[in-house]
Design a protein around this motif. Structure first.
Motif, PDB file in Angstrom:
ATOM      1  N   ASN A 176       1.196  -1.356  -0.058  1.00 30.63           N
ATOM      2  CA  ASN A 176      -0.333  -0.175  -0.105  1.00 30.63           C
ATOM      3  C   ASN A 176       0.665   1.474   0.145  1.00 30.63           C
ATOM      4  O   ASN A 176       2.014   1.113   1.072  1.00 30.63           O
ATOM      5  N   VAL A 177       0.267   1.936  -0.740  1.00 30.93           N
ATOM      6  CA  VAL A 177       1.103   3.584  -0.630  1.00 30.93           C
ATOM      7  C   VAL A 177       0.088   3.931  -0.128  1.00 30.93           C
ATOM      8  O   VAL A 177      -0.819   5.114  -1.013  1.00 30.93           O
ATOM      9  N   LEU A 178      -0.228   5.092   0.617  1.00 34.78           N
ATOM     10  CA  LEU A 178      -0.403   6.513   1.354  1.00 34.78           C
ATOM     11  C   LEU A 178       0.272   7.683   1.176  1.00 34.78           C
ATOM     12  O   LEU A 178       1.251   8.275   1.333  1.00 34.78           O
ATOM     13  N   ILE A 179      -0.292   8.375   0.443  1.00 35.83           N
ATOM     14  CA  ILE A 179      -0.428   9.494  -0.297  1.00 35.83           C
ATOM     15  C   ILE A 179      -0.835  10.664   0.159  1.00 35.83           C
ATOM     16  O   ILE A 179      -2.013  10.972   0.123  1.00 35.83           O
ATOM     17  N   GLY A 180      -0.334  11.369   0.496  1.00 38.94           N
ATOM     18  CA  GLY A 180      -0.684  11.995   1.736  1.00 38.94           C
ATOM     19  C   GLY A 180      -1.390  12.043   3.022  1.00 38.94           C
ATOM     20  O   GLY A 180      -1.415  10.628   3.699  1.00 38.94           O
TER      21      GLY A 180
END
Length: 97
Positions: free
Chosen positions: A83-87
């Motif tokens: 998972n990539v949580l951006i902001g």
């Protein structure tokens, strides 16, 4: 222990490269300045993003959460994804199987 995956690595890498490319300040992982990043050609940026994805993929095998600029990259072995949580709100993920 590494990141366990069932999909072909080349497909994971392509998806992961695209995902980290969505991080607006991903270049800080390599201690680049914004002007350095902007000075790169499209092909050079892709090479840097692919190197970042490779580094993160192998790093997540020992460190399940890695900060990349304003984002957080998280290996979730139970869901078989990265998972990539951006902001604070935008989330993208890469399927490992």
């Amino acid at each position: 222990m590494g990141v366990k995956h069932g999909r072909e690595y080349e497909y994971i890498l392509a998806d992961f490269t695209e995902a980290v490319g969505r991080i607006p300040d991903c270049y800080v992982f390599f201690e680049m300045e914004p002007a350095e990043w902007e000075g790169l050609s499209k092909e050079e940026k892709h090479e840097v993003l692919e190197a970042l994805a490779e580094d993160l993929f192998f790093g997540l095998g020992t460190e399940p959460v890695i900060a990349v600029g304003s984002a957080v990259v998280i290996y979730d072995p139970d869901a078989h994804r990265i998972n990539v949580l951006i902001g604070e709100e935008e989330l993208t993920s890469v399927k490992l199987i």
